[in-house]
Enzyme design. Structure first.
Site, mmCIF file in Angstrom:
data_model
loop_
_atom_site.group_PDB
_atom_site.id
_atom_site.type_symbol
_atom_site.label_atom_id
_atom_site.label_comp_id
_atom_site.label_asym_id
_atom_site.label_seq_id
_atom_site.Cartn_x
_atom_site.Cartn_y
_atom_site.Cartn_z
ATOM 1 N N ARG A 41 60.339 7.781 -64.884
ATOM 2 C CA ARG A 41 61.432 6.904 -65.061
ATOM 3 C C ARG A 41 61.370 5.272 -64.661
ATOM 4 O O ARG A 41 61.422 4.575 -65.423
ATOM 5 C CB ARG A 41 62.644 7.589 -64.872
ATOM 6 C CG ARG A 41 64.009 6.715 -64.911
ATOM 7 C CD ARG A 41 65.236 7.548 -64.299
ATOM 8 N NE ARG A 41 66.635 6.886 -64.240
ATOM 9 C CZ ARG A 41 66.801 6.106 -63.359
ATOM 10 N NH1 ARG A 41 66.057 6.005 -62.137
ATOM 11 N NH2 ARG A 41 67.942 5.667 -63.490
ATOM 12 N N VAL A 83 58.452 4.019 -63.443
ATOM 13 C CA VAL A 83 57.294 3.359 -63.809
ATOM 14 C C VAL A 83 57.785 2.877 -65.452
ATOM 15 O O VAL A 83 57.370 1.389 -65.779
ATOM 16 C CB VAL A 83 56.054 4.320 -64.139
ATOM 17 C CG1 VAL A 83 55.122 3.499 -64.936
ATOM 18 C CG2 VAL A 83 55.478 4.591 -62.679
ATOM 19 N N GLY A 87 47.614 14.408 -57.094
ATOM 20 C CA GLY A 87 47.178 14.697 -55.723
ATOM 21 C C GLY A 87 45.614 13.947 -55.623
ATOM 22 O O GLY A 87 45.148 13.128 -56.643
ATOM 23 N N THR A 129 43.232 14.206 -58.706
ATOM 24 C CA THR A 129 43.507 13.185 -59.754
ATOM 25 C C THR A 129 43.221 11.926 -59.395
ATOM 26 O O THR A 129 42.525 11.208 -60.314
ATOM 27 C CB THR A 129 44.948 13.123 -59.789
ATOM 28 O OG1 THR A 129 45.803 14.327 -59.791
ATOM 29 C CG2 THR A 129 45.622 12.196 -60.970
ATOM 30 N N ASP A 170 52.705 19.626 -50.953
ATOM 31 C CA ASP A 170 51.926 20.034 -49.711
ATOM 32 C C ASP A 170 51.902 19.036 -48.782
ATOM 33 O O ASP A 170 51.637 19.205 -47.531
ATOM 34 C CB ASP A 170 50.532 20.082 -50.268
ATOM 35 C CG ASP A 170 50.411 21.643 -50.923
ATOM 36 O OD1 ASP A 170 51.232 22.219 -51.103
ATOM 37 O OD2 ASP A 170 49.253 21.905 -51.372
ATOM 38 N N ALA A 179 62.699 29.202 -36.981
ATOM 39 C CA ALA A 179 61.815 30.465 -37.285
ATOM 40 C C ALA A 179 61.226 30.885 -35.665
ATOM 41 O O ALA A 179 61.005 29.902 -34.748
ATOM 42 C CB ALA A 179 60.691 30.343 -37.815
ATOM 43 N N GLU A 180 60.998 31.930 -35.396
ATOM 44 C CA GLU A 180 60.500 32.517 -33.819
ATOM 45 C C GLU A 180 58.844 32.145 -33.964
ATOM 46 O O GLU A 180 58.594 32.036 -32.870
ATOM 47 C CB GLU A 180 60.763 33.881 -33.832
ATOM 48 C CG GLU A 180 61.988 34.535 -33.263
ATOM 49 C CD GLU A 180 63.420 33.882 -34.216
ATOM 50 O OE1 GLU A 180 63.041 34.096 -35.264
ATOM 51 O OE2 GLU A 180 64.147 33.689 -33.419
ATOM 52 N N GLU A 231 50.634 29.840 -47.095
ATOM 53 C CA GLU A 231 49.786 30.824 -47.933
ATOM 54 C C GLU A 231 48.387 30.607 -47.477
ATOM 55 O O GLU A 231 47.428 31.497 -47.506
ATOM 56 C CB GLU A 231 50.325 30.504 -49.403
ATOM 57 C CG GLU A 231 49.448 29.084 -49.905
ATOM 58 C CD GLU A 231 49.545 28.796 -51.164
ATOM 59 O OE1 GLU A 231 49.378 29.877 -52.032
ATOM 60 O OE2 GLU A 231 49.883 27.774 -51.623
ATOM 61 N N ARG A 279 58.514 25.042 -56.280
ATOM 62 C CA ARG A 279 57.932 23.658 -56.972
ATOM 63 C C ARG A 279 59.114 23.197 -58.252
ATOM 64 O O ARG A 279 58.884 22.061 -58.624
ATOM 65 C CB ARG A 279 56.673 23.810 -57.696
ATOM 66 C CG ARG A 279 55.382 24.198 -56.648
ATOM 67 C CD ARG A 279 54.248 23.374 -57.476
ATOM 68 N NE ARG A 279 53.765 23.789 -58.732
ATOM 69 C CZ ARG A 279 52.627 24.116 -58.835
ATOM 70 N NH1 ARG A 279 51.748 24.509 -57.754
ATOM 71 N NH2 ARG A 279 51.998 24.530 -60.079
HETATM 72 O O1 F6P Z 1 49.170 21.922 -54.484
HETATM 73 C C1 F6P Z 1 50.329 22.532 -54.771
HETATM 74 C C2 F6P Z 1 50.391 23.923 -54.687
HETATM 75 O O2 F6P Z 1 51.751 24.389 -55.148
HETATM 76 C C3 F6P Z 1 49.859 24.585 -53.604
HETATM 77 O O3 F6P Z 1 50.907 24.472 -52.515
HETATM 78 C C4 F6P Z 1 49.601 25.812 -54.024
HETATM 79 O O4 F6P Z 1 48.570 26.461 -53.247
HETATM 80 C C5 F6P Z 1 48.864 25.666 -55.399
HETATM 81 O O5 F6P Z 1 49.652 24.433 -55.623
HETATM 82 C C6 F6P Z 1 49.317 26.620 -56.490
HETATM 83 O O6 F6P Z 1 48.417 26.217 -57.661
HETATM 84 P P1 F6P Z 1 48.938 26.678 -59.017
HETATM 85 O O7 F6P Z 1 50.157 26.486 -59.537
HETATM 86 O O8 F6P Z 1 47.648 26.424 -59.772
HETATM 87 O O9 F6P Z 1 48.872 28.295 -58.778
#
Ligand code: F6P
Length: 322
Positions: free
Chosen positions: A21, A23, A102, A105, A128, A187-188, A223, A255
């Site tokens: 929006r 841009v 990111g 890109t 991230d 968190a612990e 993760e 996300r």
């Molecule tokens: O880079 C953002 C991210 O959400 C990471 O935290 C995660 O590991 C990855 O993308 C997941 O990618 P995809 O949506 O391709 O499963």
């Protein structure tokens, strides 16, 4: 510059629509035309373009995802693919680009501008917060708050049942979401890929915590943590402590959804700064924010360095769980 193109690439992040929006409206404000390129480099190669006027970006600032869609594009890795993309841009009269994504890109964009005569300015969109050269990437604040909300909810049920919860948050190579949501959520323990925690020592801490009167615990796991995901770490803990536990994987929930005020403002400021940069004839730069000020960072500088969160925060987590 009369006409610019705008696209998103890589994983989506809340706040991308705010940037789109901004841009579009900043460019229109300065008398330029704006073309939305659908599905990143894939749509560029296919010539999947859609004109954007001030009204076509109405009402999107509060929405997660991206109205331009996003995709990964192996074809753009080849010279042939990039040439096809450039021809499509030329045909559509696009003279400059804003890329929201990111480091992958921006690597593609850097290569593209060195081969073909088209300036690109980048805006970092990634939950991230792993882009070097900026304090915050678009979507990080929203993702942290989503993870935090989940941790708060899990704390209620963990406390009711005297349980340990292992909560897995996103971050393939980055522990930023884990560290922020873990510290904010009380968190612990927090496990992140940037630091090797001693599993035995943390297990001992949890058992000792019980002796100090703690009846439940939250352990946040990124993760990308080397010792394994939350299930694997929880299994090892059970072996070491015998304590009852549950695992929750937050996944892509982090996300989606409405971006926080922080991400909407970051998206707006970044979009305006990107258009300014193109107007001033700049190229191959990423828009970032440092100490609250918008900055322009060369693409090449950001992908040669790794951004590491403040590991001292792990000590704070430990101290706060005394
Ligand atoms: O880079 C953002 C991210 O959400 C990471 O935290 C995660 O590991 C990855 O993308 C997941 O990618 P995809 O949506 O391709 O499963």
């Amino acid at each position: 510059m009369k006409r610019i193109g705008l696209f998103c690439s890589g994983g989506d992040a809340p706040g991308m629509n705010a940037a789109i929006r901004a841009v579009a409206r900043a460019a229109i404000f300065h008398g330029m035309e704006v073309v939305g390129i659908m599905r990143g480099y894939k749509g560029m190669i296919a010539g999947s373009f859609r004109p954007l006027d001030a009204r076509s970006v109405s009402g999107i600032i509060s929405h997660g995802g991206t109205i331009l869609r996003t995709a990964r594009c192996p074809e753009f890795l080849s010279y042939k693919g990039r040439k096809k993309a450039f021809e499509q841009l030329r045909k559509a009269g696009i003279e400059g680009l804003v890329a929201i994504g990111g480091d992958g890109t921006f690597r593609g964009a850097h290569r593209f501008t060195s081969e073909f005569d088209i300036p690109v300015i980048g805006i970092t969109g990634s939950i991230d917060n792993d882009c070097f050269g900026t304090d915050y990437t678009l979507g990080f604040d929203t993702a942290v708050n989503i993870a935090l909300d989940a941790i708060d909810r899990l704390r209620d049920t963990a406390a009711s049942h005297d349980r340990i919860f292992f909560v897995e948050v996103m971050g393939r190579r980055s522990g930023a979401i884990a560290l922020w949501s873990g510290l904010a959520g009380g968190a612990e323990a927090v496990f992140i890929p940037e630091s090797r925690e001693n599993l035995r020592a943390v297990a001992r801490e949890l058992v000792e915590g019980r002796r100090r009167g703690k009846t439940s615990a939250i352990v946040v796991v990124a993760e990308g943590e080397e010792a394994g995901g939350a299930f694997e770490i929880a299994r090892k803990f059970k072996g070491l402590t015998g304590l009852d536990y549950r695992v929750t994987i937050l996944g892509h929930i982090q996300r989606g959804g409405s971006p926080t005020a922080f991400d909407r403002i970051l998206g707006t400021r970044s979009g305006v700064a990107a258009v300014e940069a193109l107007r001033r004839g700049k190229k191959n730069l990423m828009v970032g924010v440092r100490d609250g000020k918008m900055v322009l960072v060369p693409f090449s500088r950001m992908w040669n360095r790794r951004k590491v969160p403040d590991l001292g925060w792990l000590g704070l987590v430990k101290m706060m769980s005394v």
